[in-house]
Motif scaffolding. Sequence first.
Motif, PDB file in Angstrom:
ATOM      1  N   GLU A  92       1.039  -1.172   0.058  1.00  0.00           N
ATOM      2  CA  GLU A  92       0.123   0.107   0.071  1.00  0.00           C
ATOM      3  C   GLU A  92       0.980   1.143  -0.062  1.00  0.00           C
ATOM      4  N   THR A  93       0.602   2.172  -0.960  1.00  0.00           N
ATOM      5  CA  THR A  93       1.404   3.379  -1.028  1.00  0.00           C
ATOM      6  C   THR A  93       0.575   4.669  -1.126  1.00  0.00           C
ATOM      7  N   GLY A  94      -0.805   4.410  -1.111  1.00  0.00           N
ATOM      8  CA  GLY A  94      -1.628   5.604  -1.229  1.00  0.00           C
ATOM      9  C   GLY A  94      -1.578   5.885  -2.540  1.00  0.00           C
ATOM     10  N   GLY A  95      -2.892   6.488  -3.067  1.00  0.00           N
ATOM     11  CA  GLY A  95      -3.059   6.800  -4.437  1.00  0.00           C
ATOM     12  C   GLY A  95      -3.785   7.953  -4.835  1.00  0.00           C
ATOM     13  N   LEU A  96      -3.367   8.678  -5.697  1.00  0.00           N
ATOM     14  CA  LEU A  96      -3.937   9.885  -6.260  1.00  0.00           C
ATOM     15  C   LEU A  96      -4.765   9.474  -7.457  1.00  0.00           C
ATOM     16  N   VAL A  97      -6.264  10.142  -7.748  1.00  0.00           N
ATOM     17  CA  VAL A  97      -6.590  10.203  -8.939  1.00  0.00           C
ATOM     18  C   VAL A  97      -6.837  11.846  -9.177  1.00  0.00           C
ATOM     19  N   ILE A  98      -5.839  12.183 -10.274  1.00  0.00           N
ATOM     20  CA  ILE A  98      -5.534  13.436 -10.604  1.00  0.00           C
ATOM     21  C   ILE A  98      -6.510  13.946 -11.859  1.00  0.00           C
ATOM     22  N   GLU A  99      -7.316  14.983 -11.796  1.00  0.00           N
ATOM     23  CA  GLU A  99      -7.887  15.355 -13.013  1.00  0.00           C
ATOM     24  C   GLU A  99      -7.708  16.685 -13.329  1.00  0.00           C
ATOM     25  N   ASP A 100      -7.231  17.025 -14.490  1.00  0.00           N
ATOM     26  CA  ASP A 100      -7.106  18.397 -15.152  1.00  0.00           C
ATOM     27  C   ASP A 100      -8.417  18.751 -15.716  1.00  0.00           C
ATOM     28  N   VAL A 101      -9.174  19.663 -14.742  1.00  0.00           N
ATOM     29  CA  VAL A 101     -10.575  19.799 -15.191  1.00  0.00           C
ATOM     30  C   VAL A 101     -10.780  20.528 -16.354  1.00  0.00           C
ATOM     31  N   ASP A 102      -9.948  21.586 -16.682  1.00  0.00           N
ATOM     32  CA  ASP A 102     -10.101  22.363 -17.785  1.00  0.00           C
ATOM     33  C   ASP A 102      -9.817  21.513 -18.876  1.00  0.00           C
ATOM     34  N   ALA A 103      -8.910  20.502 -19.053  1.00  0.00           N
ATOM     35  CA  ALA A 103      -8.536  19.856 -20.156  1.00  0.00           C
ATOM     36  C   ALA A 103      -9.674  18.631 -20.497  1.00  0.00           C
ATOM     37  N   ARG A 104     -10.573  18.365 -19.433  1.00  0.00           N
ATOM     38  CA  ARG A 104     -11.380  17.598 -19.816  1.00  0.00           C
ATOM     39  C   ARG A 104     -12.916  18.011 -19.812  1.00  0.00           C
ATOM     40  N   SER A 105     -12.937  19.179 -19.915  1.00  0.00           N
ATOM     41  CA  SER A 105     -14.044  20.149 -19.989  1.00  0.00           C
ATOM     42  C   SER A 105     -14.831  19.472 -21.358  1.00  0.00           C
ATOM     43  N   GLY A 106     -16.024  19.028 -21.397  1.00  0.00           N
ATOM     44  CA  GLY A 106     -16.774  18.687 -22.621  1.00  0.00           C
ATOM     45  C   GLY A 106     -16.457  17.322 -23.099  1.00  0.00           C
ATOM     46  N   LEU A 107     -15.587  16.556 -22.453  1.00  0.00           N
ATOM     47  CA  LEU A 107     -15.375  15.105 -22.777  1.00  0.00           C
ATOM     48  C   LEU A 107     -16.370  14.289 -22.105  1.00  0.00           C
ATOM     49  N   ASP A 108     -16.646  13.125 -22.935  1.00  0.00           N
ATOM     50  CA  ASP A 108     -17.322  11.889 -22.363  1.00  0.00           C
ATOM     51  C   ASP A 108     -16.672  11.266 -21.557  1.00  0.00           C
ATOM     52  N   THR A 109     -16.741  11.314 -20.265  1.00  0.00           N
ATOM     53  CA  THR A 109     -15.940  10.523 -19.270  1.00  0.00           C
ATOM     54  C   THR A 109     -16.361   9.197 -18.703  1.00  0.00           C
ATOM     55  N   GLY A 110     -17.889   9.222 -18.952  1.00  0.00           N
ATOM     56  CA  GLY A 110     -18.598   7.987 -18.483  1.00  0.00           C
ATOM     57  C   GLY A 110     -18.567   7.991 -16.833  1.00  0.00           C
ATOM     58  N   GLY A 111     -18.369   9.137 -16.121  1.00  0.00           N
ATOM     59  CA  GLY A 111     -18.208   9.116 -14.810  1.00  0.00           C
ATOM     60  C   GLY A 111     -16.773   8.808 -14.397  1.00  0.00           C
ATOM     61  N   ARG A 112     -15.776   8.673 -15.194  1.00  0.00           N
ATOM     62  CA  ARG A 112     -14.414   8.506 -14.916  1.00  0.00           C
ATOM     63  C   ARG A 112     -13.784  10.040 -14.689  1.00  0.00           C
ATOM     64  N   ASN A 113     -14.600  10.664 -13.720  1.00  0.00           N
ATOM     65  CA  ASN A 113     -13.725  11.818 -13.260  1.00  0.00           C
ATOM     66  C   ASN A 113     -14.095  12.223 -11.814  1.00  0.00           C
ATOM     67  N   LEU A 114     -13.397  12.958 -11.010  1.00  0.00           N
ATOM     68  CA  LEU A 114     -13.437  13.230  -9.637  1.00  0.00           C
ATOM     69  C   LEU A 114     -14.956  12.874  -9.032  1.00  0.00           C
ATOM     70  N   GLY A 115     -16.029  13.736  -9.635  1.00  0.00           N
ATOM     71  CA  GLY A 115     -17.170  13.652  -9.270  1.00  0.00           C
ATOM     72  C   GLY A 115     -17.834  12.211  -9.180  1.00  0.00           C
ATOM     73  N   GLY A 116     -17.271  11.469 -10.276  1.00  0.00           N
ATOM     74  CA  GLY A 116     -17.931   9.940 -10.143  1.00  0.00           C
ATOM     75  C   GLY A 116     -17.277   9.212  -9.107  1.00  0.00           C
ATOM     76  N   TYR A 117     -15.782   9.323  -8.870  1.00  0.00           N
ATOM     77  CA  TYR A 117     -15.249   8.741  -8.143  1.00  0.00           C
ATOM     78  C   TYR A 117     -15.750   8.956  -6.750  1.00  0.00           C
ATOM     79  N   ALA A 118     -15.847  10.191  -6.180  1.00  0.00           N
ATOM     80  CA  ALA A 118     -16.370  10.742  -5.106  1.00  0.00           C
ATOM     81  C   ALA A 118     -17.878  10.042  -4.862  1.00  0.00           C
ATOM     82  N   ALA A 119     -18.443  10.169  -5.757  1.00  0.00           N
ATOM     83  CA  ALA A 119     -20.044   9.564  -5.463  1.00  0.00           C
ATOM     84  C   ALA A 119     -20.035   8.053  -5.050  1.00  0.00           C
ATOM     85  N   VAL A 120     -19.235   7.374  -5.930  1.00  0.00           N
ATOM     86  CA  VAL A 120     -19.172   5.990  -5.627  1.00  0.00           C
ATOM     87  C   VAL A 120     -18.371   5.686  -4.356  1.00  0.00           C
ATOM     88  N   ALA A 121     -17.561   6.307  -3.960  1.00  0.00           N
ATOM     89  CA  ALA A 121     -16.797   6.258  -2.570  1.00  0.00           C
ATOM     90  C   ALA A 121     -17.837   6.526  -1.635  1.00  0.00           C
TER      91      ALA A 121
END
Length: 399
Positions: A92-121
Amino acid sequence: MHSSRTRPDRRLVVIGCGGLGSAAAYWLSRAAGGRVLALERHGLGHDHGASQDHSRIIRYAQHQDAYAALAPAAYAAWRDVERVSAQTLVTETGGLVIEDVDARSGLDTGGRNLGGYAAVADRHGVDFDLLDARGIEARWPQFRLAGTEQAMYQRRTGIVDAARANATHVALARGHGAEIREHSPVRALHPTRDGVEVVLDGEVVRAEHVVVTADARTNEVLDGLVEIPLTVLQEQVTYYATPNLLDFSPARFPVFMWHGADNFYGFPVYGEVATKLGQHMGGNEVTADSRTFEPDPLRQKRQEAFLAEHLPGFGGPELYTKTCLYTIPPDQHYVIDTVPGEPRVSVGVGAGHAFKFASLIGKILADLATTGGTRHPIGAFGLDRPALTDPTWGRTFHV
């Protein structure tokens, strides 16, 4: 025509001894001992498929409920294997999910974004921290960020040692009496009234149940039983001989996933005296026979540019780049099921992201083979789902 001779009946046969198959062989052998036969087309530990190399990410943080529901049992399965083998498989090292919000604006992520991760968590009771760019750099000054990034940090994220895990599963299976046979390609499966005939070169093995974990050769093995719409991609990772070993040691630097214009995933120094980076998806479509072992230089340059901009100390002289295969259904979900109309044949396909769950999936496949069912929630991974049965169902390879 293959000349053949019939060997004594085998109760359970596993086809393919990569991550899923070696795990299935182990968990089956705990129940059936010497009645288990595992067949590997290549040598054990080969690099023709998806399960070689040192490291894979394991994590509670998921962006889909189907996977979050399995994560606790996946960790428990690995702990069980570690307990009986005295091998360290999870770090176990700990882990980061990093999202460049501006770069992903308008893309179809299928929930593969911080909002999706946080909601499921939140739904599954997984603890996490949310950080802005300044917070990321404060805790891990190895990063150089533009200010448009946000991240989720989950402390239980870590590394599964893939090659060691496969070898451990195989050794434990042998210890329970299983036969593991290398260089044994399967030519056909023929269901009979009382079992399944497994056709090898010069031999037919009679099985009560067959578990198919053949990855890119899944449809080749299942020919005549079912056709699964699978896309095979050639992917790659690069190891960098960083001079900054302390800064990028597992104690000081987490595994990470980067969601931006391109998606990357990285590891601290582990397995090799080097860091490791890969790009998620985007490789060339191939087959198990047409794939090459040559890296894509464009992807290598893309990774170098990413590191120069965001993780300058992570890089160094390239130690090596190695290729692997992702075998992916249209919806990117696993396949864990028995073949419709043929309950004596079950199949597991990892969709390019299953190693974190490999021991658990092997346990589930063992359940299906021995009892016909499992207590674990695998409804999303059935062979009867629309993504696999409806020919108009398009790819959804979300970024």
